[in-house]
Motif scaffolding. Structure first.
Motif, mmCIF file in Angstrom:
data_model
loop_
_atom_site.group_PDB
_atom_site.id
_atom_site.type_symbol
_atom_site.label_atom_id
_atom_site.label_comp_id
_atom_site.label_asym_id
_atom_site.label_seq_id
_atom_site.Cartn_x
_atom_site.Cartn_y
_atom_site.Cartn_z
ATOM 1 N N GLY A 231 0.781 -1.236 0.000
ATOM 2 C CA GLY A 231 0.000 0.000 0.000
ATOM 3 C C GLY A 231 0.806 1.275 0.000
ATOM 4 N N LEU A 232 0.325 2.235 0.767
ATOM 5 C CA LEU A 232 0.904 3.578 0.772
ATOM 6 C C LEU A 232 2.315 3.598 1.349
ATOM 7 C CD1 LEU A 232 -2.273 5.539 1.930
ATOM 8 C CD2 LEU A 232 -1.441 5.205 -0.403
ATOM 9 N N GLY A 233 2.567 2.808 2.377
ATOM 10 C CA GLY A 233 3.900 2.763 2.959
ATOM 11 C C GLY A 233 4.927 2.232 1.982
ATOM 12 N N LYS A 234 4.580 1.172 1.272
ATOM 13 C CA LYS A 234 5.488 0.604 0.275
ATOM 14 C C LYS A 234 5.761 1.603 -0.838
ATOM 15 C CE LYS A 234 5.889 -3.118 -3.146
ATOM 16 N NZ LYS A 234 5.244 -4.309 -3.744
ATOM 17 N N SER A 235 4.734 2.270 -1.326
ATOM 18 C CA SER A 235 4.894 3.253 -2.393
ATOM 19 C C SER A 235 5.808 4.387 -1.957
ATOM 20 C CB SER A 235 3.528 3.793 -2.815
ATOM 21 O OG SER A 235 3.645 4.650 -3.923
ATOM 22 N N ALA A 236 5.661 4.838 -0.705
ATOM 23 C CA ALA A 236 6.523 5.900 -0.187
ATOM 24 C C ALA A 236 7.974 5.438 -0.139
ATOM 25 C CB ALA A 236 6.052 6.318 1.201
ATOM 26 N N ALA A 237 8.201 4.204 0.314
ATOM 27 C CA ALA A 237 9.557 3.671 0.385
ATOM 28 C C ALA A 237 10.192 3.591 -1.004
ATOM 29 C CB ALA A 237 9.538 2.299 1.039
ATOM 30 N N THR B 279 10.602 19.692 10.151
ATOM 31 C CA THR B 279 9.217 19.919 9.728
ATOM 32 C C THR B 279 8.364 18.707 10.090
ATOM 33 O OG1 THR B 279 9.468 19.013 7.484
ATOM 34 C CG2 THR B 279 10.017 21.341 7.801
ATOM 35 N N VAL B 280 7.095 18.982 10.377
ATOM 36 C CA VAL B 280 6.135 17.926 10.709
ATOM 37 C C VAL B 280 4.875 18.173 9.892
ATOM 38 C CG1 VAL B 280 4.844 16.754 12.525
ATOM 39 C CG2 VAL B 280 7.045 17.839 13.065
ATOM 40 N N ASN B 281 4.557 17.245 9.018
ATOM 41 C CA ASN B 281 3.388 17.396 8.156
ATOM 42 C C ASN B 281 2.586 16.100 8.099
ATOM 43 O OD1 ASN B 281 3.692 20.169 6.917
ATOM 44 N ND2 ASN B 281 5.679 19.300 6.362
ATOM 45 N N SER B 282 1.326 16.210 7.705
ATOM 46 C CA SER B 282 0.461 15.051 7.529
ATOM 47 C C SER B 282 -0.089 15.053 6.113
ATOM 48 C CB SER B 282 -0.694 15.078 8.533
ATOM 49 O OG SER B 282 -0.208 15.057 9.864
ATOM 50 N N VAL B 283 -0.166 13.874 5.527
ATOM 51 C CA VAL B 283 -0.773 13.742 4.206
ATOM 52 C C VAL B 283 -2.056 12.930 4.365
ATOM 53 C CG1 VAL B 283 1.359 13.983 2.917
ATOM 54 C CG2 VAL B 283 0.676 11.716 3.694
ATOM 55 N N CYS B 284 -3.083 13.347 3.646
ATOM 56 C CA CYS B 284 -4.427 12.819 3.888
ATOM 57 C C CYS B 284 -5.016 12.247 2.597
ATOM 58 C CB CYS B 284 -5.316 13.933 4.422
ATOM 59 S SG CYS B 284 -4.628 14.799 5.853
ATOM 60 N N PRO B 285 -4.746 10.968 2.345
ATOM 61 C CA PRO B 285 -5.278 10.378 1.114
ATOM 62 C C PRO B 285 -6.780 10.192 1.151
ATOM 63 C CG PRO B 285 -4.260 8.697 2.491
ATOM 64 C CD PRO B 285 -3.957 10.025 3.128
ATOM 65 N N LEU C 204 -12.976 11.723 -11.372
ATOM 66 C CA LEU C 204 -13.647 10.523 -11.886
ATOM 67 C C LEU C 204 -12.747 9.283 -11.876
ATOM 68 C CD1 LEU C 204 -15.619 12.063 -14.896
ATOM 69 C CD2 LEU C 204 -16.428 11.594 -12.570
ATOM 70 N N ARG C 205 -11.864 9.206 -10.905
ATOM 71 C CA ARG C 205 -11.057 7.999 -10.737
ATOM 72 C C ARG C 205 -10.653 7.864 -9.282
ATOM 73 N NH1 ARG C 205 -5.484 8.539 -10.074
ATOM 74 N NH2 ARG C 205 -4.563 10.582 -10.589
ATOM 75 N N ILE C 206 -10.408 6.621 -8.868
ATOM 76 C CA ILE C 206 -9.860 6.344 -7.549
ATOM 77 C C ILE C 206 -8.350 6.561 -7.608
ATOM 78 C CG2 ILE C 206 -9.460 4.499 -5.858
ATOM 79 C CD1 ILE C 206 -12.213 3.389 -6.591
ATOM 80 N N GLY C 207 -7.792 7.126 -6.585
ATOM 81 C CA GLY C 207 -6.382 7.469 -6.588
ATOM 82 C C GLY C 207 -5.462 6.257 -6.595
ATOM 83 N N GLU C 208 -4.234 6.482 -7.045
ATOM 84 C CA GLU C 208 -3.178 5.472 -6.999
ATOM 85 C C GLU C 208 -2.258 5.790 -5.827
ATOM 86 O OE1 GLU C 208 -3.075 2.907 -8.941
ATOM 87 O OE2 GLU C 208 -4.486 3.478 -10.530
ATOM 88 N N ALA C 209 -1.596 4.764 -5.298
ATOM 89 C CA ALA C 209 -0.669 4.981 -4.180
ATOM 90 C C ALA C 209 0.429 5.966 -4.557
ATOM 91 C CB ALA C 209 -0.061 3.646 -3.747
ATOM 92 N N SER C 210 0.831 5.957 -5.820
ATOM 93 C CA SER C 210 1.894 6.865 -6.278
ATOM 94 C C SER C 210 1.470 8.327 -6.233
ATOM 95 C CB SER C 210 2.329 6.495 -7.698
ATOM 96 O OG SER C 210 1.226 6.529 -8.593
ATOM 97 N N ASP C 211 0.162 8.585 -6.293
ATOM 98 C CA ASP C 211 -0.309 9.972 -6.174
ATOM 99 C C ASP C 211 0.077 10.546 -4.819
ATOM 100 O OD1 ASP C 211 -1.597 9.976 -8.697
ATOM 101 O OD2 ASP C 211 -3.377 9.025 -7.841
ATOM 102 N N LEU C 212 -0.011 9.727 -3.777
ATOM 103 C CA LEU C 212 0.327 10.177 -2.429
ATOM 104 C C LEU C 212 1.834 10.162 -2.195
ATOM 105 C CD1 LEU C 212 -1.153 10.964 0.299
ATOM 106 C CD2 LEU C 212 -0.431 8.701 1.067
ATOM 107 N N SER C 213 2.508 9.128 -2.659
ATOM 108 C CA SER C 213 3.939 9.016 -2.371
ATOM 109 C C SER C 213 4.746 10.123 -3.037
ATOM 110 C CB SER C 213 4.472 7.639 -2.782
ATOM 111 O OG SER C 213 4.274 7.388 -4.149
ATOM 112 N N ALA C 214 4.254 10.663 -4.129
ATOM 113 C CA ALA C 214 4.937 11.794 -4.763
ATOM 114 C C ALA C 214 4.952 12.998 -3.826
ATOM 115 C CB ALA C 214 4.251 12.147 -6.082
#
Length: 258
Positions: free
Chosen positions: A18-24, A181-187, A224-234
């Motif tokens: 999922g999202l953790g793997k994509s971020a890595a 810095t401390v930030n949060s990302v909200c998929p 009109l689409r469900i997001g991809e994990a890469s959208d967040l990891s970028a």
């Protein structure tokens, strides 16, 4: 764009899928050395091999249960031993299961608080001394768009993630003078194992076909689409970079405009 993080060291939590793997994967492509973890030793070892095939970085795979204080301490100690100081921390954990309010027990609430909020607090406390010493650090929390607009049936996530958001904002103010810095990302709705769980639960409760629910989800999103994990990891990779040095205390949604 040169993000100026080649050679930095990152600890990416819950990164076997999922999202953790994509971020890595994205951080590795920028030359960041990684400590990755999962409760499943076999799965996290396979991710290590996958990363090493695409990037010339050091990768340490560690088995850890992020709801356990003991495991978190051992995870940090091993990551630091193998990589030296942790420059980038990606706080992440599997989302709490969907449910109705009355189904939830006190134990469900305590378990979610421990795994979702306390894991972020414990790990952040461990990495901060070296970040302060080095006058540089990035703490990024993978949260959910539910902190902006509560999602039906996700009582645990809606509630506990708001607590993480408040803590993260307070921490960002406290550590900003140290170059941290401390930030949060909200998929929003994103194609992961988690969304499959939600689709199955909604299908079971409504009697509708899962594909019908998925199509309805996509149609409710302006793009009109469900997001991809890469959208967040970028976004995560950018926030971890030197280019984002003046961005802190944020909670940024990545939801296709929802």
């Amino acid at each position: 764009m040169d993000l100026s993080i080649k050679g930095k060291n990152a600890l990416v939590c819950a990164s076997s899928q999922g999202l953790g793997k994509s971020a890595a994967l994205d951080l590795a492509k920028e030359g960041v050395n990684l400590a990755i973890c999962s409760r499943n030793e076999e799965k996290i070892s396979l991710v290590k091999q996958e990363i090493e095939q695409i990037a010339d970085v050091k990768v340490v795979a560690i088995e850890a249960d992020l709801s356990s204080d003991k495991d978190i301490s051992a995870l940090f100690q091993k990551a630091k031993k193998e990589l030296n100081a942790i420059d980038i921390l990606i706080n992440n954990n599997g989302g709490p299961p969907p449910s109705t309010f009355e189904e939830l027990t006190d134990e469900d609430w305590q378990r979610t608080f421990n795994s979702t909020m306390m894991s972020a607090i414990r790990l952040s406390k461990l990495v901060l001394p070296d970040m302060k010493k080095n006058k540089w650090g990035r703490i990024i929390n993978i949260s959910s768009v539910s902190v902006k607009t509560p999602v039906n049936g996700l009582f645990l996530s809606n509630s506990i993630r708001m607590g993480v958001l408040g803590w993260a904002k307070a921490l960002s103010d406290e550590v900003a003078p140290h170059g941290i810095t401390v930030n949060s990302v909200c998929p929003g709705t994103t194609k992961t194992e988690r969304i499959e769980q939600i689709l199955n639960a909604q299908s079971e409760s409504s009697g509708k076909d899962k594909s019908e629910i998925e199509e309805s989800m996509a149609n409710s999103i302006p793009m009109l689409r469900i997001g991809e994990a890469s959208d967040l990891s970028a976004l995560i990779t950018f926030l971890a970079s030197e280019k984002a040095s003046y961005m802190t205390g944020l909670a940024v949604q990545v939801d296709g405009g929802s």
